[in-house]
Design a protein around this motif. Structure first.
Motif, PDB file in Angstrom:
ATOM      1  N   THR A 136       7.028  -4.539  -9.627  1.00 15.48           N
ATOM      2  CA  THR A 136       5.695  -4.010  -9.880  1.00 15.48           C
ATOM      3  C   THR A 136       4.769  -4.415  -8.733  1.00 15.48           C
ATOM      4  O   THR A 136       5.087  -5.317  -7.957  1.00 15.48           O
ATOM      5  N   THR A 137       3.634  -3.732  -8.642  1.00 13.91           N
ATOM      6  CA  THR A 137       2.680  -4.054  -7.580  1.00 13.91           C
ATOM      7  C   THR A 137       1.892  -5.286  -7.995  1.00 13.91           C
ATOM      8  O   THR A 137       0.862  -5.193  -8.647  1.00 13.91           O
ATOM      9  N   GLN A 138       2.383  -6.425  -7.579  1.00  9.68           N
ATOM     10  CA  GLN A 138       1.769  -7.704  -7.938  1.00  9.68           C
ATOM     11  C   GLN A 138       1.056  -8.308  -6.741  1.00  9.68           C
ATOM     12  O   GLN A 138       1.161  -9.492  -6.457  1.00  9.68           O
ATOM     13  N   THR A 139       0.339  -7.458  -6.023  1.00  4.35           N
ATOM     14  CA  THR A 139      -0.396  -7.938  -4.855  1.00  4.35           C
ATOM     15  C   THR A 139      -1.193  -9.182  -5.228  1.00  4.35           C
ATOM     16  O   THR A 139      -2.025  -9.138  -6.122  1.00  4.35           O
ATOM     17  N   ASP A 191      12.666 -14.656  -2.179  1.00  4.69           N
ATOM     18  CA  ASP A 191      12.629 -13.208  -2.400  1.00  4.69           C
ATOM     19  C   ASP A 191      11.320 -12.779  -3.054  1.00  4.69           C
ATOM     20  O   ASP A 191      10.779 -11.719  -2.731  1.00  4.69           O
ATOM     21  N   ASP A 192      10.796 -13.598  -3.969  1.00  2.67           N
ATOM     22  CA  ASP A 192       9.505 -13.279  -4.576  1.00  2.67           C
ATOM     23  C   ASP A 192       8.417 -13.233  -3.513  1.00  2.67           C
ATOM     24  O   ASP A 192       7.560 -12.336  -3.504  1.00  2.67           O
ATOM     25  N   MET A 193       8.426 -14.179  -2.597  1.00  2.00           N
ATOM     26  CA  MET A 193       7.406 -14.202  -1.549  1.00  2.00           C
ATOM     27  C   MET A 193       7.600 -13.053  -0.561  1.00  2.00           C
ATOM     28  O   MET A 193       6.632 -12.480  -0.062  1.00  2.00           O
ATOM     29  N   ARG A 194       8.851 -12.694  -0.297  1.00  2.00           N
ATOM     30  CA  ARG A 194       9.090 -11.553   0.598  1.00  2.00           C
ATOM     31  C   ARG A 194       8.600 -10.262  -0.037  1.00  2.00           C
ATOM     32  O   ARG A 194       8.082  -9.370   0.645  1.00  2.00           O
ATOM     33  N   TRP A 195       8.728 -10.150  -1.378  1.00  2.00           N
ATOM     34  CA  TRP A 195       8.208  -8.964  -2.072  1.00  2.00           C
ATOM     35  C   TRP A 195       6.690  -8.900  -1.937  1.00  2.00           C
ATOM     36  O   TRP A 195       6.130  -7.839  -1.647  1.00  2.00           O
ATOM     37  N   LEU A 196       6.021 -10.020  -2.106  1.00  3.13           N
ATOM     38  CA  LEU A 196       4.569 -10.024  -1.960  1.00  3.13           C
ATOM     39  C   LEU A 196       4.158  -9.629  -0.543  1.00  3.13           C
ATOM     40  O   LEU A 196       3.177  -8.904  -0.348  1.00  3.13           O
ATOM     41  N   GLU A 197       4.906 -10.085   0.450  1.00  7.60           N
ATOM     42  CA  GLU A 197       4.586  -9.699   1.826  1.00  7.60           C
ATOM     43  C   GLU A 197       4.785  -8.203   2.040  1.00  7.60           C
ATOM     44  O   GLU A 197       4.044  -7.575   2.803  1.00  7.60           O
ATOM     45  N   SER A 198       5.757  -7.622   1.352  1.00  6.81           N
ATOM     46  CA  SER A 198       5.994  -6.181   1.484  1.00  6.81           C
ATOM     47  C   SER A 198       4.836  -5.369   0.931  1.00  6.81           C
ATOM     48  O   SER A 198       4.642  -4.207   1.312  1.00  6.81           O
TER      49      SER A 198
END
Length: 328
Positions: free
Chosen positions: A88-91, A184-191
């Protein structure tokens, strides 16, 4: 919602002036029947531009003109679709703390902070960040300058406090909490950070490093169902504050109304930082012109608008020209 109009609105209202790449991609998708047909295979909440573009970049989509992105998307749609169904978009934009700080400063401390839709919890540390308002007014944590500096341009003389808030308790709720210690959670946020915004990407990394020293207490659950328990768990003799930024727009109107009704009945203050149209009862109290509101978030305290904010905390137009005394 019509997907074509959604992407065109994203390009014209959100991305314009913030990301040339996403503005071009949004306009491109809005006029491309083949791409729209792929995206429309997803449930409506999963069609949002930020999610599709973020998932694409997470999987290696080139930051390139739309024609190149379109080819990549069609060749890799299966992987994008799979990721968009589980993520999900968890910016988690720590910069939004800069527009919350003047409102927090109106409340008597010590504070217990509860963030709904907390993602990795990076907005739970307003007392650990440094701030620079209008290029001249600095505000630092009690133990000195932070590795995270949040810059914000203001109008209307917001009541910037003389010191950061005294926070003694912090907790968050999310359907899928992210762990600042998980790569991986932090890489998703960076994406999810827009392509050209290297300063936001670095700020995310710095805020996550700070949070890893004292990881936030995050609860997995529905925000309306879980918020009351966290409010009850807050230490006595503290001012409890429930807040959120860019979260309620992902709920149905009925769910938003249920959440608002729930939080109003709790022994706490409520700070919302949401886009126009998300909380109609709050928007109805705005006196700012439609042009002044365009593309802004509405920052409110207990249902009363206090400011119009840039989506990532980069600006705050204060709506109350008087410096309100602290409230209990």
């Amino acid at each position: 919602m019509d997907t074509s109009r959604w992407y065109r609105s994203f390009a014209e209202v959100e991305a314009r002036g913030n990301s040339e790449v996403y503005e071009e991609w949004g306009n491109g998708v809005s006029e491309d029947p083949a791409d729209l047909a792929l995206i429309d295979r997803l449930p409506e909440p999963r069609r949002q531009p930020n999610l599709i573009f973020g998932a694409s970049r997470h999987l290696g989509a080139p930051v390139a003109p739309y024609a190149s992105f379109r080819r990549w998307l069609r060749e890799n749609w299966s992987a994008v679709e799979q990721l968009a169904r589980i993520r999900t978009t968890q910016t988690n934009e720590a910069g939004r703390a800069a527009v919350l700080l003047p409102v927090l400063g109106l409340l008597k401390g010590p504070l217990s902070l509860i963030e709904v839709g907390a993602s990795a919890g990076l907005c739970l540390y307003p007392d650990r960040y440094s701030y620079l308002y209008d290029g001249e007014k600095y505000l630092h944590p009690v133990d000195g300058p932070s590795t995270v500096l949040l810059e914000c341009a203001t109008t209307g003389s917001p009541p910037i406090p003389e010191s950061v808030p005294d926070v003694v308790y912090r907790a968050g709720i999310d359907l899928n909490p992210l762990d600042v210690r998980d790569t991986d959670d932090m890489r998703w946020l960076e994406s999810l950070v827009w392509p050209e915004q290297d300063h936001r990407r670095q700020r995310l990394r710095d805020a996550a490093a700070l949070a890893r020293v004292d990881p936030p207490h995050l609860v997995r659950g529905d925000l309306t169902a879980a918020v009351a328990d966290l409010v009850r768990r807050a230490p006595q003799n503290t001012t409890v504050v429930v807040y959120h930024s860019a979260v309620l727009n992902y709920l149905t109107l009925t769910a938003r109304e249920e959440f608002a009704e729930t939080v109003r009945a709790l022994p706490c203050h409520w700070i919302a930082n949401e886009g126009l149209g998300v909380l109609p009862e709050v928007d109805a109290k705005l006196t700012a012109s439609p042009e002044a509101r365009r593309g802004k978030f509405v920052v409110s305290l207990d249902g009363t608008p206090r400011g119009l904010a840039g989506g990532h905390g980069q600006s705050l137009d204060w709506l109350d020209q008087t410096r309100t005394a602290p409230v209990g």
